[in-house]
Write an enzyme that holds these catalytic residues in place. Structure first.
Site, short mmCIF file in Angstrom:
data_model
loop_
_atom_site.label_atom_id
_atom_site.label_comp_id
_atom_site.label_asym_id
_atom_site.label_seq_id
_atom_site.Cartn_x
_atom_site.Cartn_y
_atom_site.Cartn_z
CE LYS A 13 -1.87 -0.99 3.97
NZ LYS A 13 -1.22 -2.28 4.27
NE ARG A 127 7.85 -3.02 6.14
CZ ARG A 127 6.54 -2.87 6.29
NH1 ARG A 127 5.85 -2.20 5.40
NH2 ARG A 127 5.93 -3.42 7.32
NE ARG A 160 6.53 -0.80 10.03
CZ ARG A 160 5.44 -0.76 9.27
NH1 ARG A 160 5.46 -0.14 8.11
NH2 ARG A 160 4.33 -1.34 9.67
NE ARG A 171 1.95 -5.21 10.98
CZ ARG A 171 3.03 -4.98 10.23
NH1 ARG A 171 4.19 -5.49 10.56
NH2 ARG A 171 2.94 -4.23 9.17
P1 AP5 Z 1 4.94 -1.65 1.83
O1 AP5 Z 1 4.65 -0.75 0.68
O2 AP5 Z 1 5.74 -1.14 2.97
O3 AP5 Z 1 3.58 -2.34 2.33
P2 AP5 Z 1 2.37 -1.76 3.17
O4 AP5 Z 1 1.13 -2.36 2.59
O5 AP5 Z 1 2.45 -0.29 3.27
O6 AP5 Z 1 2.70 -2.47 4.54
P3 AP5 Z 1 2.67 -1.93 6.02
O7 AP5 Z 1 3.39 -2.94 6.87
O8 AP5 Z 1 3.12 -0.53 6.08
O9 AP5 Z 1 1.18 -2.04 6.30
P4 AP5 Z 1 0.51 -2.06 7.63
O10 AP5 Z 1 -0.88 -1.87 7.15
O11 AP5 Z 1 0.70 -3.24 8.47
O12 AP5 Z 1 1.28 -0.92 8.43
P5 AP5 Z 1 0.91 0.57 8.78
O13 AP5 Z 1 2.14 1.35 8.81
O14 AP5 Z 1 -0.22 1.04 7.95
O15 AP5 Z 1 5.64 -2.96 1.23
C1 AP5 Z 1 6.05 -4.04 2.08
C2 AP5 Z 1 7.42 -4.59 1.62
O16 AP5 Z 1 7.26 -5.21 0.34
C3 AP5 Z 1 8.48 -3.51 1.42
O17 AP5 Z 1 9.72 -4.02 1.78
C4 AP5 Z 1 8.41 -3.19 -0.07
O18 AP5 Z 1 9.64 -2.70 -0.55
C5 AP5 Z 1 8.07 -4.56 -0.65
N1 AP5 Z 1 7.24 -4.48 -1.86
C6 AP5 Z 1 6.23 -3.59 -2.13
N2 AP5 Z 1 5.67 -3.84 -3.32
C7 AP5 Z 1 6.32 -4.95 -3.81
C8 AP5 Z 1 6.18 -5.73 -4.99
N3 AP5 Z 1 5.25 -5.43 -5.92
N4 AP5 Z 1 7.00 -6.79 -5.15
C9 AP5 Z 1 7.94 -7.10 -4.21
N5 AP5 Z 1 8.13 -6.41 -3.07
C10 AP5 Z 1 7.33 -5.35 -2.87
O19 AP5 Z 1 0.38 0.39 10.26
C11 AP5 Z 1 1.22 -0.06 11.31
C12 AP5 Z 1 0.43 -0.15 12.59
O20 AP5 Z 1 -0.08 1.15 12.93
C13 AP5 Z 1 -0.79 -1.06 12.58
O21 AP5 Z 1 -0.46 -2.39 12.83
C14 AP5 Z 1 -1.65 -0.41 13.67
O22 AP5 Z 1 -1.20 -0.78 14.94
C15 AP5 Z 1 -1.39 1.06 13.50
N6 AP5 Z 1 -2.33 1.73 12.60
C16 AP5 Z 1 -2.06 2.34 11.41
N7 AP5 Z 1 -3.19 2.83 10.85
C17 AP5 Z 1 -4.20 2.53 11.70
C18 AP5 Z 1 -5.60 2.75 11.67
N8 AP5 Z 1 -6.20 3.36 10.65
N9 AP5 Z 1 -6.34 2.29 12.72
C19 AP5 Z 1 -5.77 1.66 13.76
N10 AP5 Z 1 -4.44 1.41 13.84
C20 AP5 Z 1 -3.67 1.84 12.82
MG MG Z 2 2.82 1.04 4.86
#
Ligand code: AP5
Ligand code: MG
Length: 214
Positions: A13, A127, A160, A171
């Site tokens: 994402k 990552r 992370r 997660r």
């Molecule tokens: P990346 O682009 O980093 O993936 P992502 O979907 O953004 O993954 P996140 O781990 O950031 O998602 P998340 O939803 O768990 O975390 P968030 O920060 O939102 O890509 C992942 C990896 O794959 C990278 O190494 C990238 O280089 C690689 N990659 C990407 N595309 C690729 C491809 N096509 N092919 C190969 N490799 C690829 O949230 C973290 C925490 O915050 C949550 O757990 C929660 O506790 C809290 N939080 C955040 N938002 C909320 C909310 N709205 N409500 C409640 N809690 C929340």
């Molecule tokens: Mg992310």
């Protein structure tokens, strides 16, 4: 253009949202990045969010919704924005719908980046994230030019805290339970679009562009 990125943790994402933001000149709003910046700066919000995040749990809706509603009403969001990691629960989605309705607006698309769970677990260990500017790399598929250093700002890259394998499993469990129902929610609103997130990131972006420019 007002977009939501849906998808499991690690689906890509953030990677795609950053490209979209750049290509269409709209702000990228990642609740995860906002929480991580608050943790780094040791704010009250950061202290509250950290315990939930480290356990792989969601931060409570009441800490999350107001934050996003304030952000989307800022000046730079007047031409649209891309939401990454929000909404993540049905109550968050309802709060967003309601806030936009009050302004006579709606979201344009919710784009689901689809990646199976076993694929995700492999991705997360590789990552590397920049806690300074939010850039994301992968040691194999998207490496930085210089190992361990952010191409964009020169800061040190880290694994992370929530990317440990057991936390990733939690997660994913939370995702299936609380976030996946949003796929039906936006399907019913007629704005859901899905892309295959298992192909290289450039190919994922090309599929998204096709949707946005149709
Ligand atoms: P990346 O682009 O980093 O993936 P992502 O979907 O953004 O993954 P996140 O781990 O950031 O998602 P998340 O939803 O768990 O975390 P968030 O920060 O939102 O890509 C992942 C990896 O794959 C990278 O190494 C990238 O280089 C690689 N990659 C990407 N595309 C690729 C491809 N096509 N092919 C190969 N490799 C690829 O949230 C973290 C925490 O915050 C949550 O757990 C929660 O506790 C809290 N939080 C955040 N938002 C909320 C909310 N709205 N409500 C409640 N809690 C929340
Ligand atoms: Mg992310």
């Amino acid at each position: 253009m007002k977009l939501i990125m849906l998808g499991a943790p690690g689906a890509g994402k953030g990677t795609q949202a950053k490209q979209i933001a750049k290509a269409y000149a709209i702000p990228h709003i990642s609740t995860g990045d906002i929480f991580r910046a608050n943790i780094k700066n040791n704010t009250e919000l950061g202290k509250k969010a950290k315990t939930y995040m480290d356990a792989g749990q969601l931060v409570p809706d009441e800490l999350t919704c107001d934050l996003v509603m304030d952000r989307i009403h800022q000046e730079d969001c007047s031409n649209g924005f891309v939401l990454d990691g929000f909404p993540r629960t049905i109550p968050q989605a309802q709060a967003l719908t309601k806030a936009l309705e009050a302004d006579g607006e709606t979201m344009d698309y919710a784009i689901d980046v689809d990646v199976p769970d076993d694929n995700i677990v492999k991705r997360m260990g590789g990552r590397r994230a920049c806690l300074n500017c939010g850039a994301t790399y992968h040691v194999v598929s998207i490496p930085p030019k210089k190992e361990g250093i952010c191409d964009a700002c020169g800061s040190e890259l880290v694994l992370r805290d929530d990317d440990k394998p057991e936390t990733v499993q939690e997660r994913l469990r939370v995702y299936h339970e609380q976030t996946q129902p949003l796929i039906s929610y936006y399907e019913e609103q007629g704005i859901l679009r899905s892309v295959d997130g298992t192909v290289p990131m450039e190919a994922v972006f090309a599929s998204i562009q096709k949707i946005l420019e149709a």
